[in-house]
Design a protein around this motif. Structure first.
Motif, PDB file in Angstrom:
ATOM      1  N   PRO A  40       0.817  -1.210   0.000  1.00 42.67           N
ATOM      2  CA  PRO A  40       0.000   0.000   0.000  1.00 42.67           C
ATOM      3  C   PRO A  40       0.855   1.267   0.000  1.00 42.67           C
ATOM      4  CG  PRO A  40      -0.095  -1.081   2.130  1.00 42.67           C
ATOM      5  CD  PRO A  40       0.664  -1.985   1.207  1.00 42.67           C
ATOM      6  N   GLY A  41       0.462   2.203  -0.843  1.00 37.21           N
ATOM      7  CA  GLY A  41       1.177   3.468  -0.944  1.00 37.21           C
ATOM      8  C   GLY A  41       2.387   3.408  -1.853  1.00 37.21           C
ATOM      9  N   GLN A  42       2.784   2.213  -2.300  1.00 38.60           N
ATOM     10  CA  GLN A  42       3.977   2.055  -3.124  1.00 38.60           C
ATOM     11  C   GLN A  42       3.670   1.579  -4.540  1.00 38.60           C
ATOM     12  OE1 GLN A  42       6.979   2.999  -1.839  1.00 38.60           O
ATOM     13  NE2 GLN A  42       5.805   3.567  -0.036  1.00 38.60           N
ATOM     14  N   VAL A  43       2.462   1.103  -4.773  1.00 46.11           N
ATOM     15  CA  VAL A  43       2.076   0.616  -6.097  1.00 46.11           C
ATOM     16  C   VAL A  43       0.851   1.391  -6.559  1.00 46.11           C
ATOM     17  CG1 VAL A  43       3.007  -1.690  -5.729  1.00 46.11           C
ATOM     18  CG2 VAL A  43       0.647  -1.226  -5.106  1.00 46.11           C
ATOM     19  N   GLY A  44       0.372   1.083  -7.736  1.00 45.93           N
ATOM     20  CA  GLY A  44      -0.827   1.736  -8.252  1.00 45.93           C
ATOM     21  C   GLY A  44      -2.039   1.404  -7.406  1.00 45.93           C
ATOM     22  N   PRO A  45      -3.204   1.880  -7.817  1.00 46.49           N
ATOM     23  CA  PRO A  45      -4.415   1.612  -7.042  1.00 46.49           C
ATOM     24  C   PRO A  45      -4.672   0.119  -6.870  1.00 46.49           C
ATOM     25  CG  PRO A  45      -4.858   3.088  -8.898  1.00 46.49           C
ATOM     26  CD  PRO A  45      -3.447   2.628  -9.031  1.00 46.49           C
ATOM     27  N   ILE A  46      -5.091  -0.281  -5.680  1.00 49.97           N
ATOM     28  CA  ILE A  46      -5.394  -1.680  -5.377  1.00 49.97           C
ATOM     29  C   ILE A  46      -6.914  -1.829  -5.371  1.00 49.97           C
ATOM     30  CG2 ILE A  46      -5.183  -3.534  -3.677  1.00 49.97           C
ATOM     31  CD1 ILE A  46      -2.629  -2.080  -2.656  1.00 49.97           C
ATOM     32  N   PRO A  47      -7.480  -2.611  -6.317  1.00 51.17           N
ATOM     33  CA  PRO A  47      -8.944  -2.747  -6.401  1.00 51.17           C
ATOM     34  C   PRO A  47      -9.528  -3.488  -5.204  1.00 51.17           C
ATOM     35  CG  PRO A  47      -7.877  -3.498  -8.417  1.00 51.17           C
ATOM     36  CD  PRO A  47      -6.804  -3.302  -7.402  1.00 51.17           C
ATOM     37  N   ILE A  48     -10.707  -3.048  -4.796  1.00 48.61           N
ATOM     38  CA  ILE A  48     -11.466  -3.717  -3.741  1.00 48.61           C
ATOM     39  C   ILE A  48     -12.881  -3.901  -4.266  1.00 48.61           C
ATOM     40  CG2 ILE A  48     -12.008  -1.526  -2.604  1.00 48.61           C
ATOM     41  CD1 ILE A  48     -11.906  -3.043   0.088  1.00 48.61           C
ATOM     42  N   HIS A  49     -13.493  -5.036  -3.958  1.00 46.06           N
ATOM     43  CA  HIS A  49     -14.838  -5.345  -4.446  1.00 46.06           C
ATOM     44  C   HIS A  49     -15.721  -5.627  -3.244  1.00 46.06           C
ATOM     45  CE1 HIS A  49     -17.864  -6.798  -7.249  1.00 46.06           C
ATOM     46  NE2 HIS A  49     -18.016  -7.860  -6.473  1.00 46.06           N
ATOM     47  N   ILE A  50     -16.782  -4.845  -3.082  1.00 42.94           N
ATOM     48  CA  ILE A  50     -17.761  -5.053  -2.017  1.00 42.94           C
ATOM     49  C   ILE A  50     -19.128  -5.102  -2.680  1.00 42.94           C
ATOM     50  CG2 ILE A  50     -18.756  -4.157   0.118  1.00 42.94           C
ATOM     51  CD1 ILE A  50     -16.149  -2.557   0.512  1.00 42.94           C
ATOM     52  N   CYS A  51     -19.864  -6.189  -2.463  1.00 40.43           N
ATOM     53  CA  CYS A  51     -21.207  -6.255  -3.042  1.00 40.43           C
ATOM     54  C   CYS A  51     -22.202  -6.790  -2.009  1.00 40.43           C
ATOM     55  CB  CYS A  51     -21.228  -7.062  -4.329  1.00 40.43           C
ATOM     56  SG  CYS A  51     -21.045  -8.819  -4.131  1.00 40.43           S
ATOM     57  N   LEU A  52     -23.461  -6.458  -2.237  1.00 43.82           N
ATOM     58  CA  LEU A  52     -24.556  -6.846  -1.354  1.00 43.82           C
ATOM     59  C   LEU A  52     -25.473  -7.799  -2.104  1.00 43.82           C
ATOM     60  CD1 LEU A  52     -25.425  -3.291   0.003  1.00 43.82           C
ATOM     61  CD2 LEU A  52     -23.853  -4.963   0.975  1.00 43.82           C
ATOM     62  N   SER A  53     -25.595  -9.033  -1.618  1.00 47.80           N
ATOM     63  CA  SER A  53     -26.399 -10.019  -2.346  1.00 47.80           C
ATOM     64  C   SER A  53     -27.877  -9.663  -2.352  1.00 47.80           C
ATOM     65  CB  SER A  53     -26.199 -11.418  -1.762  1.00 47.80           C
ATOM     66  OG  SER A  53     -26.764 -11.497  -0.474  1.00 47.80           O
ATOM     67  N   GLY A  54     -28.338  -8.991  -1.300  1.00 52.47           N
ATOM     68  CA  GLY A  54     -29.760  -8.635  -1.232  1.00 52.47           C
ATOM     69  C   GLY A  54     -30.059  -7.210  -1.600  1.00 52.47           C
ATOM     70  N   PRO A  93     -29.915  -5.871  -5.945  1.00 49.79           N
ATOM     71  CA  PRO A  93     -29.279  -7.102  -5.464  1.00 49.79           C
ATOM     72  C   PRO A  93     -28.044  -7.431  -6.301  1.00 49.79           C
ATOM     73  CG  PRO A  93     -31.639  -7.397  -5.578  1.00 49.79           C
ATOM     74  CD  PRO A  93     -31.339  -6.074  -6.230  1.00 49.79           C
ATOM     75  N   GLY A  94     -26.944  -7.723  -5.631  1.00 54.92           N
ATOM     76  CA  GLY A  94     -25.679  -8.002  -6.310  1.00 54.92           C
ATOM     77  C   GLY A  94     -24.899  -6.753  -6.657  1.00 54.92           C
ATOM     78  N   GLY A  95     -25.437  -5.591  -6.282  1.00 52.06           N
ATOM     79  CA  GLY A  95     -24.783  -4.327  -6.615  1.00 52.06           C
ATOM     80  C   GLY A  95     -23.501  -4.102  -5.840  1.00 52.06           C
ATOM     81  N   THR A  96     -22.526  -3.487  -6.504  1.00 50.40           N
ATOM     82  CA  THR A  96     -21.268  -3.160  -5.840  1.00 50.40           C
ATOM     83  C   THR A  96     -21.405  -1.815  -5.155  1.00 50.40           C
ATOM     84  OG1 THR A  96     -20.393  -2.194  -7.865  1.00 50.40           O
ATOM     85  CG2 THR A  96     -19.865  -4.493  -7.437  1.00 50.40           C
ATOM     86  N   VAL A  97     -20.757  -1.678  -4.014  1.00 52.77           N
ATOM     87  CA  VAL A  97     -20.892  -0.471  -3.208  1.00 52.77           C
ATOM     88  C   VAL A  97     -19.529  -0.032  -2.674  1.00 52.77           C
ATOM     89  CG1 VAL A  97     -23.248  -1.011  -2.499  1.00 52.77           C
ATOM     90  CG2 VAL A  97     -21.359  -1.829  -1.119  1.00 52.77           C
ATOM     91  N   ALA A  98     -19.517   1.111  -2.045  1.00 52.23           N
ATOM     92  CA  ALA A  98     -18.356   1.672  -1.347  1.00 52.23           C
ATOM     93  C   ALA A  98     -17.208   1.970  -2.301  1.00 52.23           C
ATOM     94  CB  ALA A  98     -17.935   0.779  -0.172  1.00 52.23           C
ATOM     95  N   TRP A  99     -15.990   1.638  -1.902  1.00 51.87           N
ATOM     96  CA  TRP A  99     -14.811   2.023  -2.654  1.00 51.87           C
ATOM     97  C   TRP A  99     -14.607   1.177  -3.895  1.00 51.87           C
ATOM     98  CZ3 TRP A  99     -14.535   0.875   2.613  1.00 51.87           C
ATOM     99  CH2 TRP A  99     -14.407   1.976   3.459  1.00 51.87           C
ATOM    100  N   ARG A 100     -13.978   1.765  -4.903  1.00 47.65           N
ATOM    101  CA  ARG A 100     -13.533   1.036  -6.089  1.00 47.65           C
ATOM    102  C   ARG A 100     -12.102   0.551  -5.880  1.00 47.65           C
ATOM    103  NH1 ARG A 100     -13.290   4.264 -11.579  1.00 47.65           N
ATOM    104  NH2 ARG A 100     -11.996   2.709 -12.536  1.00 47.65           N
ATOM    105  N   PHE A 101     -11.327   1.359  -5.175  1.00 47.95           N
ATOM    106  CA  PHE A 101      -9.934   1.042  -4.849  1.00 47.95           C
ATOM    107  C   PHE A 101      -9.724   1.288  -3.364  1.00 47.95           C
ATOM    108  CE2 PHE A 101      -9.853   2.511  -9.280  1.00 47.95           C
ATOM    109  CZ  PHE A 101      -9.287   1.407  -9.884  1.00 47.95           C
ATOM    110  N   SER A 139     -18.784  -2.724 -17.940  1.00 56.45           N
ATOM    111  CA  SER A 139     -19.865  -3.621 -18.341  1.00 56.45           C
ATOM    112  C   SER A 139     -20.092  -4.738 -17.327  1.00 56.45           C
ATOM    113  CB  SER A 139     -19.582  -4.218 -19.709  1.00 56.45           C
ATOM    114  OG  SER A 139     -18.397  -4.979 -19.672  1.00 56.45           O
ATOM    115  N   TYR A 140     -19.045  -5.202 -16.650  1.00 59.62           N
ATOM    116  CA  TYR A 140     -19.212  -6.267 -15.662  1.00 59.62           C
ATOM    117  C   TYR A 140     -20.103  -5.800 -14.521  1.00 59.62           C
ATOM    118  CZ  TYR A 140     -18.194  -9.807 -12.187  1.00 59.62           C
ATOM    119  OH  TYR A 140     -18.322 -10.790 -11.251  1.00 59.62           O
ATOM    120  N   GLN A 141     -19.839  -4.602 -14.010  1.00 55.43           N
ATOM    121  CA  GLN A 141     -20.588  -4.075 -12.880  1.00 55.43           C
ATOM    122  C   GLN A 141     -22.045  -3.830 -13.266  1.00 55.43           C
ATOM    123  OE1 GLN A 141     -18.963  -0.551 -11.213  1.00 55.43           O
ATOM    124  NE2 GLN A 141     -20.543  -0.324  -9.700  1.00 55.43           N
ATOM    125  N   ASP A 142     -22.300  -3.491 -14.508  1.00 56.89           N
ATOM    126  CA  ASP A 142     -23.654  -3.175 -14.939  1.00 56.89           C
ATOM    127  C   ASP A 142     -24.469  -4.411 -15.314  1.00 56.89           C
ATOM    128  OD1 ASP A 142     -23.055  -0.533 -14.560  1.00 56.89           O
ATOM    129  OD2 ASP A 142     -22.357  -0.262 -16.611  1.00 56.89           O
TER     130      ASP A 142
END
Length: 159
Positions: A40-54, A93-101, A139-142
């Motif tokens: 962290p802080g030394q490389v490019g953005p680190i992706p994070i995936h948070i989704c809500l099934s309901g 349902p299944g939508g991604t939320v919060a941070w992208r990175f 397109s994946y997120q949509d």
């Protein structure tokens, strides 16, 4: 999507089952280590995936808090806050939320994710959260037919 099981915060977590879905207690993940490839802080953005099934209905909310800690061994304390974000409905349902990175302020090698319920939460479902290899926007997120629940992609029929 490629998922490293060592980088999964939560997988099927709900507040009703305090020790399921990767939680150490209700709404809190265990500490996960970032490797030398994810410095962290030394490389490019680190992706994070948070989704809500309901998903979330109008007027519902969840707050996600990312914590970080230093050290060679797994932390035993609460760590320090690296970022916090409130997610308000509606979220499909299944939508991604919060941070992208991972937020740019994260500079320590241990991370932990917590979530708290806001007012009026009646939606059912679970939280999946992980550090992933690629950014899952576009397109994946949509794709409204794809739902990730307990690490397994499931396809839902659309009306």
């Amino acid at each position: 999507m490629i998922i490293d099981s060592n980088l999964v915060f939560l997988d099927g977590a709900t507040k009703d089952n305090a020790t399921g879905g990767g939680q150490t207690e209700a709404g809190k993940s265990d500490w996960i280590p970032l490797t030398g490839f994810l410095n962290p802080g030394q490389v490019g953005p680190i992706p994070i995936h948070i989704c809500l099934s309901g998903g979330l209905q109008e007027g519902e909310s969840l707050t996600f808090t990312l914590k970080m800690a230093d050290g060679k061994e797994k932390p035993t304390d609460e760590g320090e806050e690296a970022g916090s974000m409130e997610v308000k409905g509606p979220v499909r349902p299944g939508g991604t939320v919060a941070w992208r990175f991972i937020p740019r302020g994260v500079t320590k090698p241990w991370m932990k994710l917590e979530f708290t319920e806001g007012s009026n939460l009646t939606s059912t479902g679970s939280v999946f959260a992980a550090i992933v290899r690629e950014d899952l926007t576009g397109s994946y997120q949509d794709n409204t037919d794809l739902l990730i629940d307990k690490g397994k992609p499931q396809y839902q029929a659309t009306n």
